[in-house]
Design a protein around this motif. Structure first.
Motif, PDB file in Angstrom:
ATOM      1  N   GLU A   2      -3.923  -0.158  -4.994  1.00 12.04           N
ATOM      2  CA  GLU A   2      -3.110   0.879  -5.621  1.00 12.04           C
ATOM      3  C   GLU A   2      -1.791   1.108  -4.903  1.00 12.04           C
ATOM      4  N   ASN A   3      -1.843   0.961  -3.614  1.00  8.46           N
ATOM      5  CA  ASN A   3      -0.678   1.261  -2.798  1.00  8.46           C
ATOM      6  C   ASN A   3      -0.641   0.324  -1.591  1.00  8.46           C
ATOM      7  N   PRO A   4      -0.137  -0.906  -1.780  1.00  4.87           N
ATOM      8  CA  PRO A   4      -0.198  -1.873  -0.675  1.00  4.87           C
ATOM      9  C   PRO A   4       0.578  -1.407   0.565  1.00  4.87           C
ATOM     10  N   LEU A   5       1.713  -0.744   0.333  1.00  9.13           N
ATOM     11  CA  LEU A   5       2.538  -0.227   1.435  1.00  9.13           C
ATOM     12  C   LEU A   5       2.821  -1.303   2.488  1.00  9.13           C
ATOM     13  N   VAL A   6       3.292  -2.447   2.016  1.00  8.54           N
ATOM     14  CA  VAL A   6       3.642  -3.502   2.966  1.00  8.54           C
ATOM     15  C   VAL A   6       5.084  -3.368   3.434  1.00  8.54           C
ATOM     16  N   GLU A   7       5.885  -2.671   2.627  1.00  4.61           N
ATOM     17  CA  GLU A   7       7.284  -2.435   2.996  1.00  4.61           C
ATOM     18  C   GLU A   7       7.464  -0.958   3.328  1.00  4.61           C
ATOM     19  N   LEU A  16     -13.540   0.936  -0.795  1.00  2.12           N
ATOM     20  CA  LEU A  16     -12.577   2.035  -0.935  1.00  2.12           C
ATOM     21  C   LEU A  16     -11.217   1.624  -0.377  1.00  2.12           C
ATOM     22  N   LEU A  17     -11.264   0.900   0.720  1.00  2.00           N
ATOM     23  CA  LEU A  17     -10.046   0.438   1.369  1.00  2.00           C
ATOM     24  C   LEU A  17      -9.328  -0.585   0.491  1.00  2.00           C
ATOM     25  N   ILE A  59       8.725   2.772   3.249  1.00  2.00           N
ATOM     26  CA  ILE A  59       9.128   3.590   2.106  1.00  2.00           C
ATOM     27  C   ILE A  59      10.607   3.935   2.269  1.00  2.00           C
ATOM     28  N   GLN A 107      -9.551  -0.822  -2.713  1.00  2.00           N
ATOM     29  CA  GLN A 107      -8.987  -0.099  -3.862  1.00  2.00           C
ATOM     30  C   GLN A 107      -7.681   0.591  -3.478  1.00  2.00           C
ATOM     31  N   ALA A 108      -7.680   1.233  -2.313  1.00  2.00           N
ATOM     32  CA  ALA A 108      -6.474   1.923  -1.845  1.00  2.00           C
ATOM     33  C   ALA A 108      -5.336   0.933  -1.619  1.00  2.00           C
ATOM     34  N   ARG A 109      -5.677  -0.247  -1.111  1.00  2.00           N
ATOM     35  CA  ARG A 109      -4.655  -1.263  -0.862  1.00  2.00           C
ATOM     36  C   ARG A 109      -4.097  -1.816  -2.155  1.00  2.00           C
TER      37      ARG A 109
END
Lengths: 103, 181
Positions: free
Chosen positions: A86-91, A79-80, A93, A82-84
Protein backbone atom coordinates in the motif's frame (compact mmCIF):
# COMPACT_ATOMS: atom_id res chain seq x y z
CA UNK A 1 18.94 -0.40 24.76
CA UNK A 2 15.60 -1.74 23.80
CA UNK A 3 14.56 -5.29 23.16
CA UNK A 4 13.88 -7.16 19.98
CA UNK A 5 10.40 -8.52 19.43
CA UNK A 6 11.92 -11.94 19.97
CA UNK A 7 14.25 -12.38 22.98
CA UNK A 8 16.57 -14.63 20.98
CA UNK A 9 17.26 -11.77 18.54
CA UNK A 10 17.98 -9.18 21.24
CA UNK A 11 21.78 -9.77 21.45
CA UNK A 12 22.10 -9.50 17.67
CA UNK A 13 19.84 -6.45 17.59
CA UNK A 14 21.94 -4.69 20.21
CA UNK A 15 25.17 -5.56 18.41
CA UNK A 16 23.74 -4.21 15.16
CA UNK A 17 22.34 -1.06 16.81
CA UNK A 18 25.71 -0.25 18.41
CA UNK A 19 27.47 -0.84 15.11
CA UNK A 20 25.08 1.48 13.31
CA UNK A 21 25.20 4.12 16.04
CA UNK A 22 28.99 4.28 16.03
CA UNK A 23 29.01 4.53 12.22
CA UNK A 24 26.28 7.17 12.27
CA UNK A 25 28.01 9.28 14.90
CA UNK A 26 30.66 10.36 12.42
CA UNK A 27 28.34 10.49 9.44
CA UNK A 28 26.10 13.52 9.57
CA UNK A 29 28.36 16.54 9.95
CA UNK A 30 30.81 15.64 7.17
CA UNK A 31 27.80 14.63 5.05
CA UNK A 32 26.28 18.09 5.44
CA UNK A 33 29.65 19.66 4.65
CA UNK A 34 30.02 17.44 1.57
CA UNK A 35 26.59 18.46 0.28
CA UNK A 36 27.80 21.67 -1.32
CA UNK A 37 28.15 19.95 -4.69
CA UNK A 38 26.61 16.76 -6.04
CA UNK A 39 30.07 15.37 -6.85
CA UNK A 40 31.48 15.73 -3.36
CA UNK A 41 28.22 14.45 -1.93
CA UNK A 42 28.27 11.34 -4.14
CA UNK A 43 31.92 10.67 -3.35
CA UNK A 44 31.33 10.95 0.40
CA UNK A 45 28.09 8.95 0.26
CA UNK A 46 29.73 6.11 -1.66
CA UNK A 47 32.65 5.99 0.78
CA UNK A 48 30.41 5.96 3.84
CA UNK A 49 27.92 3.44 2.37
CA UNK A 50 30.82 1.06 1.65
CA UNK A 51 32.22 1.65 5.11
CA UNK A 52 28.85 0.88 6.69
CA UNK A 53 28.58 -2.34 4.70
CA UNK A 54 32.12 -3.35 5.68
CA UNK A 55 31.62 -2.56 9.35
CA UNK A 56 28.04 -3.70 9.98
CA UNK A 57 27.18 -5.93 7.00
CA UNK A 58 27.96 -9.20 8.72
CA UNK A 59 26.06 -8.56 11.96
CA UNK A 60 23.20 -7.11 9.90
CA UNK A 61 22.80 -10.35 7.92
CA UNK A 62 22.66 -12.39 11.14
CA UNK A 63 20.25 -10.02 12.83
CA UNK A 64 18.07 -9.75 9.72
CA UNK A 65 17.74 -13.54 9.46
CA UNK A 66 16.76 -13.75 13.13
CA UNK A 67 14.24 -10.91 13.02
CA UNK A 68 12.67 -12.09 9.75
CA UNK A 69 11.98 -15.43 11.38
CA UNK A 70 10.50 -13.70 14.43
CA UNK A 71 8.34 -11.44 12.27
CA UNK A 72 6.94 -14.52 10.57
CA UNK A 73 6.34 -16.33 13.84
CA UNK A 74 4.37 -13.38 15.19
CA UNK A 75 2.24 -13.40 12.04
CA UNK A 76 3.46 -9.93 11.12
CA UNK A 77 4.88 -10.88 7.73
CA UNK A 78 1.53 -10.66 5.96
CA UNK A 79 0.57 -7.38 7.62
CA UNK A 80 3.97 -5.98 6.75
CA UNK A 81 3.68 -7.16 3.17
CA UNK A 82 0.28 -5.49 2.90
CA UNK A 83 1.60 -2.24 4.37
CA UNK A 84 4.53 -2.31 1.95
CA UNK A 85 2.26 -2.86 -1.03
CA UNK A 86 0.00 0.00 0.00
CA UNK A 87 2.79 2.35 0.84
CA UNK A 88 6.25 1.20 -0.30
CA UNK A 89 7.90 4.44 0.86
CA UNK A 90 11.12 3.73 -0.99
CA UNK A 91 11.63 7.40 -1.82
CA UNK A 92 11.66 10.24 0.71
CA UNK A 93 8.37 12.07 1.02
CA UNK A 94 8.71 15.40 -0.79
CA UNK A 95 8.00 18.47 1.35
CA UNK A 96 4.57 20.05 0.86
CA UNK A 97 4.49 22.76 -1.82
CA UNK A 98 5.21 26.15 -0.31
CA UNK A 99 2.26 28.47 -0.60
CA UNK A 100 3.53 31.55 -2.44
CA UNK A 101 1.05 33.90 -0.76
CA UNK A 102 2.21 33.02 2.74
CA UNK A 103 5.89 32.83 1.93
CA UNK B 1 15.99 10.05 16.66
CA UNK B 2 16.86 6.36 16.80
CA UNK B 3 17.11 6.76 20.55
CA UNK B 4 13.62 8.13 20.98
CA UNK B 5 12.29 4.82 22.23
CA UNK B 6 12.30 3.50 24.79
CA UNK B 7 12.08 6.50 27.04
CA UNK B 8 10.54 6.95 30.43
CA UNK B 9 7.62 8.91 29.02
CA UNK B 10 6.91 6.31 26.43
CA UNK B 11 7.13 3.02 28.25
CA UNK B 12 4.56 1.33 26.08
CA UNK B 13 7.16 0.76 23.37
CA UNK B 14 8.68 -2.56 24.35
CA UNK B 15 10.49 -3.68 21.23
CA UNK B 16 12.20 -2.01 18.30
CA UNK B 17 13.59 -3.90 15.34
CA UNK B 18 15.23 -2.60 12.21
CA UNK B 19 13.97 -4.73 9.36
CA UNK B 20 15.58 -2.82 6.51
CA UNK B 21 18.16 -0.06 6.14
CA UNK B 22 19.89 1.44 3.14
CA UNK B 23 22.47 4.17 2.76
CA UNK B 24 22.10 5.62 -0.72
CA UNK B 25 25.60 5.70 -2.28
CA UNK B 26 24.68 8.74 -4.41
CA UNK B 27 22.46 10.96 -2.24
CA UNK B 28 23.63 9.80 1.19
CA UNK B 29 20.02 9.45 2.31
CA UNK B 30 19.55 6.85 5.04
CA UNK B 31 16.28 4.94 4.82
CA UNK B 32 15.32 2.86 7.84
CA UNK B 33 12.34 0.58 8.18
CA UNK B 34 11.50 -0.55 11.70
CA UNK B 35 8.89 -2.53 13.53
CA UNK B 36 7.97 -1.39 17.01
CA UNK B 37 5.98 -3.40 19.50
CA UNK B 38 3.92 -1.80 22.21
CA UNK B 39 2.05 -3.12 25.17
CA UNK B 40 -1.21 -1.87 26.48
CA UNK B 41 0.09 -0.67 29.84
CA UNK B 42 -0.92 2.96 30.07
CA UNK B 43 -4.62 3.69 29.88
CA UNK B 44 -5.70 4.94 26.48
CA UNK B 45 -6.45 8.47 27.73
CA UNK B 46 -2.79 9.01 28.65
CA UNK B 47 -1.83 8.34 25.08
CA UNK B 48 -4.54 10.73 23.92
CA UNK B 49 -3.93 13.55 26.36
CA UNK B 50 -0.19 13.73 25.79
CA UNK B 51 0.42 13.94 22.08
CA UNK B 52 4.14 14.47 22.82
CA UNK B 53 5.26 11.16 21.55
CA UNK B 54 5.17 10.71 17.87
CA UNK B 55 3.69 8.54 16.54
CA UNK B 56 0.97 9.24 19.11
CA UNK B 57 -1.93 8.58 16.83
CA UNK B 58 -0.45 5.33 15.62
CA UNK B 59 0.00 4.26 19.20
CA UNK B 60 -3.52 5.31 20.02
CA UNK B 61 -4.75 3.03 17.27
CA UNK B 62 -2.26 0.35 18.25
CA UNK B 63 -3.30 0.55 21.86
CA UNK B 64 -6.89 0.28 20.82
CA UNK B 65 -5.79 -2.66 18.73
CA UNK B 66 -4.04 -4.18 21.73
CA UNK B 67 -7.21 -3.76 23.80
CA UNK B 68 -9.32 -5.43 21.15
CA UNK B 69 -6.81 -8.22 20.78
CA UNK B 70 -6.87 -8.82 24.52
CA UNK B 71 -10.62 -8.90 24.33
CA UNK B 72 -10.54 -11.52 21.62
CA UNK B 73 -7.90 -13.51 23.46
CA UNK B 74 -5.16 -12.79 20.98
CA UNK B 75 -1.68 -11.48 21.55
CA UNK B 76 -1.60 -8.31 23.59
CA UNK B 77 1.30 -6.83 21.65
CA UNK B 78 0.48 -4.29 18.99
CA UNK B 79 2.93 -3.52 16.21
CA UNK B 80 3.78 -0.42 14.22
CA UNK B 81 5.73 -0.06 10.98
CA UNK B 82 7.94 3.02 10.83
CA UNK B 83 9.97 4.35 7.90
CA UNK B 84 12.40 7.19 8.31
CA UNK B 85 14.50 9.15 5.87
CA UNK B 86 17.50 11.19 6.91
CA UNK B 87 18.73 13.48 4.15
CA UNK B 88 22.02 15.21 5.00
CA UNK B 89 21.85 17.45 1.91
CA UNK B 90 18.53 19.09 2.81
CA UNK B 91 18.84 18.27 6.54
CA UNK B 92 15.33 16.93 6.45
CA UNK B 93 14.15 14.02 8.55
CA UNK B 94 10.82 12.41 7.78
CA UNK B 95 9.24 9.64 9.81
CA UNK B 96 6.09 7.84 8.74
CA UNK B 97 4.31 5.31 10.90
CA UNK B 98 1.37 3.04 10.43
CA UNK B 99 -0.20 0.43 12.66
CA UNK B 100 0.19 -3.16 11.55
CA UNK B 101 -2.01 -4.70 14.20
CA UNK B 102 -5.68 -4.61 13.33
CA UNK B 103 -4.82 -2.76 10.14
CA UNK B 104 -7.58 -4.75 8.49
CA UNK B 105 -10.05 -2.56 10.41
CA UNK B 106 -8.43 0.83 10.58
CA UNK B 107 -5.12 2.42 9.77
CA UNK B 108 -3.50 5.50 11.13
CA UNK B 109 -0.77 6.97 8.95
CA UNK B 110 1.36 9.50 10.70
CA UNK B 111 3.94 11.75 9.10
CA UNK B 112 6.49 13.72 11.05
CA UNK B 113 8.98 16.06 9.49
CA UNK B 114 11.93 17.93 10.91
CA UNK B 115 13.36 20.55 8.59
CA UNK B 116 15.72 23.46 9.15
CA UNK B 117 13.89 26.79 9.36
CA UNK B 118 17.02 28.80 10.13
CA UNK B 119 20.51 27.97 11.42
CA UNK B 120 19.15 27.92 14.95
CA UNK B 121 15.60 26.67 14.42
CA UNK B 122 14.12 23.37 13.37
CA UNK B 123 10.61 23.17 12.03
CA UNK B 124 8.55 20.27 13.31
CA UNK B 125 5.38 19.22 11.55
CA UNK B 126 3.07 16.33 12.23
CA UNK B 127 0.09 15.10 10.26
CA UNK B 128 -2.05 12.02 10.64
CA UNK B 129 -4.59 10.29 8.51
CA UNK B 130 -6.98 7.80 10.01
CA UNK B 131 -8.83 5.48 7.73
CA UNK B 132 -11.44 2.92 8.64
CA UNK B 133 -11.77 0.11 6.18
CA UNK B 134 -15.50 0.10 5.81
CA UNK B 135 -15.51 -2.54 3.09
CA UNK B 136 -13.92 -4.91 5.53
CA UNK B 137 -16.36 -4.38 8.36
CA UNK B 138 -18.58 -6.95 6.75
CA UNK B 139 -15.89 -9.62 6.93
CA UNK B 140 -15.07 -8.50 10.44
CA UNK B 141 -18.71 -8.87 11.37
CA UNK B 142 -18.70 -12.29 9.74
CA UNK B 143 -15.63 -13.22 11.73
CA UNK B 144 -17.18 -11.99 14.95
CA UNK B 145 -20.35 -13.91 14.20
CA UNK B 146 -18.39 -17.07 13.55
CA UNK B 147 -16.46 -16.58 16.76
CA UNK B 148 -19.61 -15.99 18.75
CA UNK B 149 -21.24 -19.05 17.20
CA UNK B 150 -18.20 -21.13 18.13
CA UNK B 151 -18.26 -19.79 21.67
CA UNK B 152 -21.95 -20.56 21.85
CA UNK B 153 -21.37 -24.06 20.56
CA UNK B 154 -18.60 -24.66 23.08
CA UNK B 155 -20.64 -23.30 25.93
CA UNK B 156 -23.77 -25.04 24.79
CA UNK B 157 -21.81 -28.27 24.66
CA UNK B 158 -20.44 -27.68 28.16
CA UNK B 159 -23.91 -26.81 29.36
CA UNK B 160 -25.28 -30.01 27.92
CA UNK B 161 -22.54 -32.08 29.55
CA UNK B 162 -23.25 -30.33 32.83
CA UNK B 163 -26.95 -31.06 32.67
CA UNK B 164 -26.25 -34.68 31.74
CA UNK B 165 -24.14 -34.97 34.88
CA UNK B 166 -26.95 -33.51 36.96
CA UNK B 167 -29.41 -35.98 35.51
CA UNK B 168 -27.04 -38.90 36.00
CA UNK B 169 -26.43 -37.96 39.62
CA UNK B 170 -30.17 -37.72 40.24
CA UNK B 171 -30.71 -41.05 38.58
CA UNK B 172 -27.93 -42.75 40.55
CA UNK B 173 -29.16 -41.29 43.82
CA UNK B 174 -32.65 -42.50 43.12
CA UNK B 175 -31.42 -46.01 42.38
CA UNK B 176 -29.05 -46.18 45.31
CA UNK B 177 -31.74 -45.18 47.74
CA UNK B 178 -33.56 -48.11 49.39
CA UNK B 179 -36.85 -48.73 47.68
CA UNK B 180 -39.69 -47.40 49.82
CA UNK B 181 -41.56 -50.57 50.54
Amino acid sequence: MSQSLSPECTPLKQAYDSCFNSWFEGYLEPAIAASTSSETRAAYSKKKADEFQAKCGKVWEEYKACVQKAVKEKGLDKLLQQAREENPLVEPIPPPPVNSTTK
Amino acid sequence: MWHKYPNSRCTHVVSIDTIDRTVDPVTGIIRTERVMGCKQKAPLWIVKVRPYSPPACVFAVSNAAARLMQLFGGSEDAFVREISFVDPATQNVTITSVNLSLSQFATCNELIRYSPASPTHTLFSQTAEIQARMALWRSAADGLEKWLVQRFEQNAHLGKLGFTDVLRNLWEERHRAPSPS
